[in-house]
Design a protein around this motif. Structure first.
Motif, mmCIF file in Angstrom:
data_model
loop_
_atom_site.group_PDB
_atom_site.id
_atom_site.type_symbol
_atom_site.label_atom_id
_atom_site.label_comp_id
_atom_site.label_asym_id
_atom_site.label_seq_id
_atom_site.Cartn_x
_atom_site.Cartn_y
_atom_site.Cartn_z
ATOM 1 N N ALA A 23 -46.524 4.597 19.142
ATOM 2 C CA ALA A 23 -47.374 3.603 19.788
ATOM 3 C C ALA A 23 -46.676 3.097 21.036
ATOM 4 O O ALA A 23 -45.528 2.654 20.981
ATOM 5 N N ALA A 24 -47.386 3.157 22.160
ATOM 6 C CA ALA A 24 -46.806 2.804 23.448
ATOM 7 C C ALA A 24 -47.463 1.566 24.018
ATOM 8 O O ALA A 24 -48.668 1.348 23.845
ATOM 9 N N SER A 25 -46.687 0.767 24.724
ATOM 10 C CA SER A 25 -47.226 -0.426 25.368
ATOM 11 C C SER A 25 -46.413 -0.747 26.611
ATOM 12 O O SER A 25 -45.286 -0.282 26.768
ATOM 13 N N GLY A 26 -47.037 -1.506 27.501
ATOM 14 C CA GLY A 26 -46.313 -1.995 28.663
ATOM 15 C C GLY A 26 -46.405 -1.130 29.903
ATOM 16 O O GLY A 26 -45.732 -1.398 30.895
ATOM 17 N N ARG A 27 -47.262 -0.114 29.842
ATOM 18 C CA ARG A 27 -47.351 0.806 30.969
ATOM 19 C C ARG A 27 -48.679 1.540 30.881
ATOM 20 O O ARG A 27 -49.274 1.623 29.806
#
Length: 125
Positions: A23-27
């Motif tokens: 899970a990716a966040s911030g971009r």
């Protein structure tokens, strides 16, 4: 702040399956290739698989080709690694990463600038 959080690792018998999630966040991750790498005990980290932001280009290491499948859900900012027919030599810490290369796949560690903390995969014989 960019964050990549892996999950789904564990202990499995040879021949079994696991699915890793990142899970990716911030971009705006949909613009960049995502990849999976692994580090086995006593060895350098090695490339496993990569996928272009559109999902149209995918590339695998020879050692996992035909057994592992990488996919991504841009709406969820999540990348997956489905691992089938696992072997003891697949035992490693698996890392997901986001590349600095927009619009194309990337296979070298130097092409990735964000990394997760890793998740342990152990395959027993």
């Amino acid at each position: 702040q960019v964050q990549l959080v892996e999950s789904g690792g564990g202990l499995v018998q040879a021949g079994g399956s696991l699915r890793l999630s990142c899970a990716a966040s911030g971009r705006t991750f949909r613009d960049y290739a995502m990849g999976w790498f692994r580090r086995a005990p006593g060895k350098d980290r090695e490339f496993v698989a990569t996928i272009k932001w559109s999902g149209g280009s995918i590339y695998y290491a020879d050692s996992v080709k035909g057994r592992f499948t990488i996919s991504r859900d841009n709406a969820k900012n999540t990348v997956y690694l489905q691992m089938n027919s696992l072997k003891p030599e697949d035992t490693a810490v698996y890392y997901c990463a986001s590349s600095s290369m927009a619009g194309r796949i990337a296979v070298r560690e130097s092409e990735y600038n964000y990394w997760g903390q890793g998740t342990q995969v152990t395959v027993s014989s």
